[in-house]
Design a protein around this motif. Structure first.
Motif, PDB file in Angstrom:
ATOM      1  N   GLY A 139       0.721  -1.104   0.257  1.00  0.00           N
ATOM      2  CA  GLY A 139       0.059  -0.123  -0.066  1.00  0.00           C
ATOM      3  C   GLY A 139       0.844   1.385  -0.204  1.00  0.00           C
ATOM      4  N   GLY A 140       2.240   1.226   0.017  1.00  0.00           N
ATOM      5  CA  GLY A 140       2.950   2.443  -0.018  1.00  0.00           C
ATOM      6  C   GLY A 140       3.143   3.210  -1.214  1.00  0.00           C
ATOM      7  N   GLY A 141       3.255   4.394  -1.261  1.00  0.00           N
ATOM      8  CA  GLY A 141       3.375   5.083  -2.460  1.00  0.00           C
ATOM      9  C   GLY A 141       4.745   5.271  -2.925  1.00  0.00           C
ATOM     10  N   PHE A 142       4.979   5.247  -4.452  1.00  0.00           N
ATOM     11  CA  PHE A 142       6.413   5.281  -4.901  1.00  0.00           C
ATOM     12  C   PHE A 142       6.124   6.372  -5.994  1.00  0.00           C
ATOM     13  N   VAL A 143       7.159   7.333  -5.977  1.00  0.00           N
ATOM     14  CA  VAL A 143       7.241   8.286  -7.172  1.00  0.00           C
ATOM     15  C   VAL A 143       8.582   8.090  -7.786  1.00  0.00           C
ATOM     16  N   GLY A 144       8.636   8.334  -8.948  1.00  0.00           N
ATOM     17  CA  GLY A 144      10.119   8.454  -9.846  1.00  0.00           C
ATOM     18  C   GLY A 144      10.025   9.633 -10.602  1.00  0.00           C
ATOM     19  N   VAL A 145      11.279  10.106 -10.185  1.00  0.00           N
ATOM     20  CA  VAL A 145      11.449  11.581 -11.151  1.00  0.00           C
ATOM     21  C   VAL A 145      12.649  11.479 -11.972  1.00  0.00           C
ATOM     22  N   HIS A 146      12.271  11.691 -13.322  1.00  0.00           N
ATOM     23  CA  HIS A 146      13.191  11.905 -14.170  1.00  0.00           C
ATOM     24  C   HIS A 146      13.930  10.398 -14.338  1.00  0.00           C
ATOM     25  N   ALA A 147      15.321  10.494 -14.078  1.00  0.00           N
ATOM     26  CA  ALA A 147      16.364   9.691 -14.121  1.00  0.00           C
ATOM     27  C   ALA A 147      16.079   8.424 -13.219  1.00  0.00           C
ATOM     28  N   ALA A 148      15.131   8.373 -12.628  1.00  0.00           N
ATOM     29  CA  ALA A 148      14.520   7.055 -11.842  1.00  0.00           C
ATOM     30  C   ALA A 148      14.262   6.121 -12.885  1.00  0.00           C
ATOM     31  N   ALA A 149      13.950   6.419 -14.093  1.00  0.00           N
ATOM     32  CA  ALA A 149      13.831   5.330 -14.955  1.00  0.00           C
ATOM     33  C   ALA A 149      15.271   4.795 -15.612  1.00  0.00           C
ATOM     34  N   CYS A 150      16.378   5.192 -15.030  1.00  0.00           N
ATOM     35  CA  CYS A 150      17.849   4.803 -15.369  1.00  0.00           C
ATOM     36  C   CYS A 150      18.328   4.117 -14.139  1.00  0.00           C
TER      37      CYS A 150
END
Length: 217
Positions: free
Chosen positions: A78-89
């Motif tokens: 149930g936790g929230g996760f946020v990826g910003v920009h280079a989180a995809a790297c």
């Protein structure tokens, strides 16, 4: 008590010089208590006290096996996760992470002005934006198109800049449910100036509050 964010900024690959500006922005966006860290041991601890975990332009392999296990269990429950920009790297060697985020970075053209097309205004991260959002960024291409696995919120208009490689359907911002948790990702946020832009700041705030199940701004 203010909701807490764990903001992880470890890099073992390319390091964005905008990371300090991003941390500063997150500290002033809303009523958050921000714990910013580059210590992988921080992800090995119980994460339930955090409203969301934010990977802010992380890169490369950044988690220990125990940290991977904790993060997966946190989002699944149930936790929230946020990826910003280079989180995809990030975490190319961990297949689960690619499924969690929705897509992995492939390449990007030069940092340049372009246009993002808002596809879904019924979300706190995009409801304040115009139908076509003029922005300057790196316009990430991804290894696979995440559409069908995610709720696409905005796409890149490749005709508005040079060097796009995904074609007419180029998701740029999306969200998804994962287990009982929520995941939000934005490919934007390369430059320091982005974190001073009111529209981008509201975009981040909307994504975080959605992932954390907090009242929308």
């Amino acid at each position: 008590m203010a909701p807490r964010l764990l903001v992880h900024t470890r890099t073992t690959g390319y390091r964005h010089d905008s990371i300090p500006a991003g941390i500063a922005a997150l500290r002033t966006l809303g009523d958050f208590e921000v714990h910013a860290t580059e210590d992988p041991a921080a992800l090995e601890q119980p994460l339930e006290a955090y409203a969301a975990v934010v990977f802010l332009s992380t890169s490369g392999e950044i988690l220990t096996p125990a940290g991977r296990e904790r993060l997966a269990a946190y989002v699944e429950s149930g936790g929230g996760f946020v990826g910003v920009h280079a989180a995809a790297c990030t975490e190319y060697d961990w297949p689960y992470y690619g499924g969690l985020l929705g897509a992995r970075f492939a390449r990007h053209p030069l940092h340049q002005p372009g246009k993002a097309v808002v596809e879904d205004h019924d979300h706190p991260a995009t409801r304040h934006l115009p139908a076509v959002w003029d922005f300057t960024d790196e316009w990430y291409d991804f290894r696979t198109n995440p559409r069908g696995r995610v709720r696409v919120l905005a796409t890149a208009d490749e005709s508005s800049y040079e060097g796009g490689g995904m074609g007419a359907d180029h998701p740029l911002v999306w969200c998804r449910d994962h287990g009982q948790g929520r995941v939000f990702y934005t490919a934007l946020g390369h430059a320091r100036e982005a974190y001073e832009d009111p529209a981008f700041r509201a975009h981040l705030l909307g994504g975080i509050t959605w992932a954390a199940r907090l009242p929308p701004p």
